[in-house]
Design a protein around this motif. Sequence first.
Motif, PDB file in Angstrom:
ATOM      1  N   PRO A 277      34.992  29.081  49.207  1.00 32.72           N
ATOM      2  CA  PRO A 277      35.726  30.275  48.772  1.00 32.72           C
ATOM      3  C   PRO A 277      35.614  30.511  47.280  1.00 32.72           C
ATOM      4  O   PRO A 277      35.546  29.567  46.487  1.00 32.72           O
ATOM      5  CB  PRO A 277      37.172  29.972  49.185  1.00 32.72           C
ATOM      6  CG  PRO A 277      37.228  28.494  49.286  1.00 32.72           C
ATOM      7  CD  PRO A 277      35.880  28.049  49.740  1.00 32.72           C
ATOM      8  N   ARG A 278      35.594  31.774  46.902  1.00 29.33           N
ATOM      9  CA  ARG A 278      35.424  32.151  45.501  1.00 29.33           C
ATOM     10  C   ARG A 278      36.582  33.042  45.060  1.00 29.33           C
ATOM     11  O   ARG A 278      37.266  33.646  45.891  1.00 29.33           O
ATOM     12  CB  ARG A 278      34.096  32.900  45.295  1.00 29.33           C
ATOM     13  CG  ARG A 278      32.867  32.027  45.484  1.00 29.33           C
ATOM     14  CD  ARG A 278      31.599  32.868  45.524  1.00 29.33           C
ATOM     15  NE  ARG A 278      30.414  32.023  45.447  1.00 29.33           N
ATOM     16  CZ  ARG A 278      29.733  31.793  44.344  1.00 29.33           C
ATOM     17  NH1 ARG A 278      30.090  32.365  43.204  1.00 29.33           N
ATOM     18  NH2 ARG A 278      28.683  31.009  44.351  1.00 29.33           N
ATOM     19  N   PHE A 279      36.752  33.114  43.754  1.00 33.34           N
ATOM     20  CA  PHE A 279      37.788  33.983  43.211  1.00 33.34           C
ATOM     21  C   PHE A 279      37.343  34.442  41.831  1.00 33.34           C
ATOM     22  O   PHE A 279      36.673  33.709  41.106  1.00 33.34           O
ATOM     23  CB  PHE A 279      39.126  33.249  43.114  1.00 33.34           C
ATOM     24  CG  PHE A 279      40.301  34.168  43.045  1.00 33.34           C
ATOM     25  CD1 PHE A 279      40.829  34.722  44.198  1.00 33.34           C
ATOM     26  CD2 PHE A 279      40.878  34.502  41.838  1.00 33.34           C
ATOM     27  CE1 PHE A 279      41.911  35.578  44.158  1.00 33.34           C
ATOM     28  CE2 PHE A 279      41.958  35.350  41.779  1.00 33.34           C
ATOM     29  CZ  PHE A 279      42.483  35.885  42.936  1.00 33.34           C
ATOM     30  N   GLY A 280      37.695  35.676  41.479  1.00 30.55           N
ATOM     31  CA  GLY A 280      37.300  36.208  40.185  1.00 30.55           C
ATOM     32  C   GLY A 280      37.907  37.574  39.962  1.00 30.55           C
ATOM     33  O   GLY A 280      38.731  38.048  40.745  1.00 30.55           O
ATOM     34  N   PHE A 281      37.465  38.251  38.899  1.00 28.50           N
ATOM     35  CA  PHE A 281      38.081  39.531  38.535  1.00 28.50           C
ATOM     36  C   PHE A 281      37.818  40.606  39.588  1.00 28.50           C
ATOM     37  O   PHE A 281      38.717  41.380  39.947  1.00 28.50           O
ATOM     38  CB  PHE A 281      37.576  39.975  37.158  1.00 28.50           C
ATOM     39  CG  PHE A 281      36.242  40.663  37.171  1.00 28.50           C
ATOM     40  CD1 PHE A 281      36.152  42.049  37.263  1.00 28.50           C
ATOM     41  CD2 PHE A 281      35.064  39.927  37.101  1.00 28.50           C
ATOM     42  CE1 PHE A 281      34.923  42.681  37.276  1.00 28.50           C
ATOM     43  CE2 PHE A 281      33.837  40.556  37.113  1.00 28.50           C
ATOM     44  CZ  PHE A 281      33.756  41.942  37.198  1.00 28.50           C
ATOM     45  N   ALA A 282      36.575  40.687  40.104  1.00 30.78           N
ATOM     46  CA  ALA A 282      36.253  41.726  41.085  1.00 30.78           C
ATOM     47  C   ALA A 282      36.917  41.472  42.438  1.00 30.78           C
ATOM     48  O   ALA A 282      37.464  42.413  43.036  1.00 30.78           O
ATOM     49  CB  ALA A 282      34.739  41.850  41.237  1.00 30.78           C
ATOM     50  N   PRO A 283      36.902  40.238  42.964  1.00 31.95           N
ATOM     51  CA  PRO A 283      37.667  39.987  44.186  1.00 31.95           C
ATOM     52  C   PRO A 283      39.150  40.296  44.031  1.00 31.95           C
ATOM     53  O   PRO A 283      39.783  40.789  44.963  1.00 31.95           O
ATOM     54  CB  PRO A 283      37.423  38.489  44.440  1.00 31.95           C
ATOM     55  CG  PRO A 283      36.106  38.215  43.831  1.00 31.95           C
ATOM     56  CD  PRO A 283      36.076  39.077  42.607  1.00 31.95           C
ATOM     57  N   ALA A 284      39.726  40.019  42.860  1.00 33.85           N
ATOM     58  CA  ALA A 284      41.139  40.339  42.633  1.00 33.85           C
ATOM     59  C   ALA A 284      41.361  41.845  42.707  1.00 33.85           C
ATOM     60  O   ALA A 284      42.336  42.315  43.301  1.00 33.85           O
ATOM     61  CB  ALA A 284      41.584  39.797  41.277  1.00 33.85           C
ATOM     62  N   LEU A 285      40.464  42.616  42.119  1.00 34.05           N
ATOM     63  CA  LEU A 285      40.577  44.077  42.200  1.00 34.05           C
ATOM     64  C   LEU A 285      40.418  44.568  43.634  1.00 34.05           C
ATOM     65  O   LEU A 285      41.111  45.493  44.061  1.00 34.05           O
ATOM     66  CB  LEU A 285      39.510  44.726  41.308  1.00 34.05           C
ATOM     67  CG  LEU A 285      39.748  44.705  39.805  1.00 34.05           C
ATOM     68  CD1 LEU A 285      38.553  45.328  39.086  1.00 34.05           C
ATOM     69  CD2 LEU A 285      41.025  45.463  39.439  1.00 34.05           C
ATOM     70  N   SER A 286      39.509  43.943  44.375  1.00 32.50           N
ATOM     71  CA  SER A 286      39.278  44.364  45.749  1.00 32.50           C
ATOM     72  C   SER A 286      40.501  44.114  46.619  1.00 32.50           C
ATOM     73  O   SER A 286      40.896  44.966  47.424  1.00 32.50           O
ATOM     74  CB  SER A 286      38.059  43.624  46.319  1.00 32.50           C
ATOM     75  OG  SER A 286      37.728  44.106  47.598  1.00 32.50           O
ATOM     76  N   MET A 287      41.126  42.955  46.483  1.00 32.53           N
ATOM     77  CA  MET A 287      42.334  42.662  47.235  1.00 32.53           C
ATOM     78  C   MET A 287      43.472  43.604  46.824  1.00 32.53           C
ATOM     79  O   MET A 287      44.250  44.068  47.662  1.00 32.53           O
ATOM     80  CB  MET A 287      42.758  41.216  47.024  1.00 32.53           C
ATOM     81  CG  MET A 287      44.081  40.864  47.698  1.00 32.53           C
ATOM     82  SD  MET A 287      44.056  41.164  49.471  1.00 32.53           S
ATOM     83  CE  MET A 287      43.684  39.532  50.085  1.00 32.53           C
ATOM     84  N   THR A 288      43.559  43.896  45.526  1.00 30.31           N
ATOM     85  CA  THR A 288      44.583  44.827  45.051  1.00 30.31           C
ATOM     86  C   THR A 288      44.399  46.194  45.697  1.00 30.31           C
ATOM     87  O   THR A 288      45.375  46.821  46.147  1.00 30.31           O
ATOM     88  CB  THR A 288      44.517  44.960  43.522  1.00 30.31           C
ATOM     89  OG1 THR A 288      44.753  43.677  42.928  1.00 30.31           O
ATOM     90  CG2 THR A 288      45.555  45.950  43.017  1.00 30.31           C
ATOM     91  N   ALA A 289      43.152  46.672  45.752  1.00 34.99           N
ATOM     92  CA  ALA A 289      42.886  47.976  46.373  1.00 34.99           C
ATOM     93  C   ALA A 289      43.283  47.972  47.841  1.00 34.99           C
ATOM     94  O   ALA A 289      43.866  48.946  48.341  1.00 34.99           O
ATOM     95  CB  ALA A 289      41.403  48.323  46.227  1.00 34.99           C
ATOM     96  N   TRP A 290      42.986  46.891  48.543  1.00 31.56           N
ATOM     97  CA  TRP A 290      43.339  46.809  49.955  1.00 31.56           C
ATOM     98  C   TRP A 290      44.860  46.810  50.149  1.00 31.56           C
ATOM     99  O   TRP A 290      45.377  47.461  51.062  1.00 31.56           O
ATOM    100  CB  TRP A 290      42.734  45.544  50.564  1.00 31.56           C
ATOM    101  CG  TRP A 290      42.875  45.468  52.057  1.00 31.56           C
ATOM    102  CD1 TRP A 290      42.079  46.074  52.996  1.00 31.56           C
ATOM    103  CD2 TRP A 290      43.892  44.768  52.782  1.00 31.56           C
ATOM    104  NE1 TRP A 290      42.534  45.786  54.260  1.00 31.56           N
ATOM    105  CE2 TRP A 290      43.646  44.986  54.156  1.00 31.56           C
ATOM    106  CE3 TRP A 290      44.967  43.974  52.401  1.00 31.56           C
ATOM    107  CZ2 TRP A 290      44.445  44.427  55.152  1.00 31.56           C
ATOM    108  CZ3 TRP A 290      45.774  43.418  53.387  1.00 31.56           C
ATOM    109  CH2 TRP A 290      45.508  43.648  54.741  1.00 31.56           C
ATOM    110  N   LEU A 291      45.581  46.106  49.289  1.00 25.97           N
ATOM    111  CA  LEU A 291      47.039  46.090  49.378  1.00 25.97           C
ATOM    112  C   LEU A 291      47.631  47.472  49.085  1.00 25.97           C
ATOM    113  O   LEU A 291      48.587  47.905  49.747  1.00 25.97           O
ATOM    114  CB  LEU A 291      47.613  45.053  48.405  1.00 25.97           C
ATOM    115  CG  LEU A 291      47.383  43.587  48.773  1.00 25.97           C
ATOM    116  CD1 LEU A 291      47.893  42.687  47.651  1.00 25.97           C
ATOM    117  CD2 LEU A 291      48.082  43.241  50.078  1.00 25.97           C
TER     118      LEU A 291
END
Length: 265
Positions: free
Chosen positions: A60-74
């Motif tokens: 599993p990975r984590f970073g600035f773009a995945p954080a933005l993607s999860m935020t958009a989904w929420l």
Amino acid sequence: MILPSASPLGWLLALAAAAAYAMPAAAASRLGAAGMRNALLAAWLLHGATLVLGLWNEAPRFGFAPALSMTAWLVLTVYAVEKQLFPQMQARWVLAVLGAVAIVLALLFPGQPLHVSASAWLPLHLALGIACYGLFGAAVVHAWLMTRAERHIRLAEDPHSGIPLLTLERLTFRFVTAGFVLLTATLLAGWLFGDALYGRAWRWDHKAIFSLMAWITFAALLLGRARFGWRGRTAVGVLYAGAGLLLLAYVGSRFVLEVILGRSA
């Protein structure tokens, strides 16, 4: 959010989600209300499937773009729920653009692998932070809708073309309050349990400083509304400032590390 970096199925789902988001963003006038709704639903489901697939990834990975993607989904999840309560809410085009951009960024910048030695509580800490981003993201969307409603009123346009202004204002501050509670919990967890979560004590880096500045800004916003009746442009301006600081806290610092400096930490 955690995304696979090289899974063909992950790429297929993410590209399909981005295409589904792009349809209402590029052809809103031709799709109609039903078409917009169906396209966003398909994109939201594909986006969610991408997230679930990422949770089962071996690295599993984590970073600035995945954080933005999860935020958009929420944010889209919040919108979907609110749309059932307030059918007149109109933010589909903006959210479609946000979702498409977030998906593409997460594909291009999947982040760094999480350390295997990380605490078992780290996912919970990250989930708190992402939920906080999602709530403040929803607050920003509502503030934008509130500003648009005020402009319609000033221009004497149809006041029934969207959700009532006072309702938007009430919803905006509910999201701000909930986000502030989660932000406080996230900061306290990092400060009190930094050793257990990250293997090191709390340190005053860019992320900590911007997060604390955002916390102070949101605290001032809630206090100003309760004591001095802040509303309208003043409240929206402070909200945007706090959201910008919070965005710089994790997303901004990780962008600099991952993209500009090419480092993982």
